[in-house]
Scaffold this active site. Structure first.
Site, PDB file in Angstrom:
ATOM      1  CD  GLN A   1     -32.284 -33.806  14.138  1.00 39.72           C
ATOM      2  OE1 GLN A   1     -31.194 -34.039  14.640  1.00 39.72           O
ATOM      3  NE2 GLN A   1     -33.313 -34.650  14.239  1.00 39.72           N
TER       4      GLN A   1
ATOM      5  NE  ARG B   1     -30.272 -33.784  20.603  1.00 38.26           N
ATOM      6  CZ  ARG B   1     -29.691 -34.934  20.891  1.00 38.26           C
ATOM      7  NH1 ARG B   1     -29.859 -35.462  22.090  1.00 38.26           N
ATOM      8  NH2 ARG B   1     -28.963 -35.555  19.992  1.00 38.26           N
TER       9      ARG B   1
ATOM     10  CE  LYS C   1     -36.490 -37.145  16.387  1.00 45.46           C
ATOM     11  NZ  LYS C   1     -35.113 -37.542  16.780  1.00 45.46           N
TER      12      LYS C   1
ATOM     13  CB  CYS D   1     -32.203 -53.652   9.925  1.00 44.48           C
ATOM     14  SG  CYS D   1     -32.057 -53.169  11.669  1.00 44.48           S
TER      15      CYS D   1
ATOM     16  CB  CYS E   1     -26.586 -49.539  14.949  1.00 43.60           C
ATOM     17  SG  CYS E   1     -27.857 -50.644  15.613  1.00 43.60           S
TER      18      CYS E   1
ATOM     19  CB  CYS F   1     -24.372 -52.703  10.230  1.00 42.44           C
ATOM     20  SG  CYS F   1     -25.707 -53.916   9.962  1.00 42.44           S
TER      21      CYS F   1
END
Length: 370
Positions: free
Chosen positions: A91, A167, A214, A343, A350, A362
């Site tokens: 990324q 960003r 993204k 979850c 987290c 976790c």
């Protein structure tokens, strides 16, 4: 039973063994713990890990592709992940944090008097003046660096790159932060120019490299997110990115607000349900035939299978769920879905761990250690 989840797919030109992707996550772990965490997730059966926040410049938050040490770090990670028969995506991102603002608050962060939750709004206040004041020459230098970084990422062993649409990309796209009056500001086409040039820089250097984007969406009613584009702007933004060379979209809510919104807990007032951001995928699907990856509180094999069967998404990305149980995919494939550690979206260890500078963990890890 879960034929869609376990079926192979071509995602933006990259062959994946199944439809499950580990979403880009800032883990905040030490080197050895980071390597082992990623190895476990890869060994657990997911098709690809997106390694979050790989800086496109020589300076940035995290190891640099441009240094011998940083390049070796990424090369070691890709080799570790590949040994588990898992793909890996870099990324690529450019921070929109003003270094002068960072220096101002650094002592408080180091002394832990300023938490990550407190730091974010302080830095966000400086984003608008910072990106609006950059010279056009400086902006072009930054967008060009996405191409240089992509070449280095490929050399380090990455199979795909993802352009981080938040960003600096996201801040340029949004009039909340972008107050420029030149070719990079004003109209949406101009505000999209930064993201488009970043994609073009990669495509210009790597003709065959799969490029994921993204895509961050700013919700207006009720208002969530400050960067990115609004839902009404998607019909202009998406075709521009596709024409620039994007081969797939990873769709989610825009950031630059409380982390508890983009990483929503189970009691979030707006995004409490499973697949809470998939409604943005529905809008993007009407605009492109490129593969879409959905994200947002995904955990149930039954739910994910239905979304894949309906063609709502091409792949499903999970972060917290694969941290809770890295073996999620292996258990699904083995017919042991009932054994998955689900979850519960409590965000205690987290998101909480990240905000308190302790790294992402976790509640299951903590209970197992007792």
């Amino acid at each position: 039973m879960y034929d869609m989840i376990t079926s192979p797919v071509e995602y933006g030109g990259l062959a994946l063994k199944n439809r499950i992707i580990f979403a880009p996550t800032t883990l905040g772990l030490g080197r050895e713990e980071l390597v082992e965490k990623l190895r476990q997730i890869a060994a657990g059966g997911c098709a690809m890990i997106i390694l979050g926040d790989v800086p496109v410049g020589r300076r940035g938050f995290g190891p640099s592709l441009y240094t011998k040490k940083g390049f070796a770090h990424y090369q070691m990670l890709t080799e570790t992940i590949h040994r588990e028969n898992c793909r890996v995506c870099a990324q690529l991102h450019q921070s929109d944090s003003n270094w002068k603002a960072m220096v101002k608050y650094l002592p408080g962060v180091l002394r832990r008097k300023i938490s990550m939750e407190q730091l974010r709004p302080l830095l966000n206040e400086a984003v608008g003046p910072y990106i609006s004041g950059l010279s056009a020459r400086a902006v072009r230098r930054i967008t060009d660096s996405f191409g240089t970084a992509a070449v280095l990422a490929k050399e380090a062993g990455f199979d795909m790159v993802q352009i981080h649409g938040d960003r600096m990309c996201g801040s340029f796209s949004s009039p909340v932060f972008n107050h420029r009056s030149d070719a990079y500001g004003g109209s949406l086409q101009n505000r999209a120019r930064f993201a488009v040039e970043a994609v073009e820089a990669v495509r210009g250097r790597l003709a065959d490299m799969p490029i994921d984007f993204k895509l961050v969406v700013r919700q207006e009613e009720p208002a969530y997110g400050a960067a990115g584009v609004t839902e009404k702007e998607l019909p202009i933004f998406v075709p521009l990115l596709e024409a620039a060379g994007v081969t797939s979209f990873h769709v989610t809510l825009a950031d630059h607000s409380a982390l508890g919104d983009t990483i929503p807990a189970a009691d979030h007032p707006c995004f409490s349900g499973e697949g809470c951001f998939l409604k943005f995928c529905d809008q993007v699907r009407r605009l492109t035939r490129l593969p879409l990856c959905g994200v947002g509180g995904l955990s149930s094999p039954e739910f994910i299978e239905r979304q894949l069967e309906d063609g709502r998404i091409t792949c499903a990305a999970m972060s917290r769920q694969l941290i809770a149980d890295p073996e999620w995919v292996n258990k699904v494939q083995a017919g042991a879905a009932r054994q998955i550690r689900r979850c519960v979206r409590c965000n205690r260890e987290c998101l909480g761990g990240m905000m308190h500078h302790q790294g992402v963990h976790c509640i299951y890890e903590r209970s197992a250690a007792k």
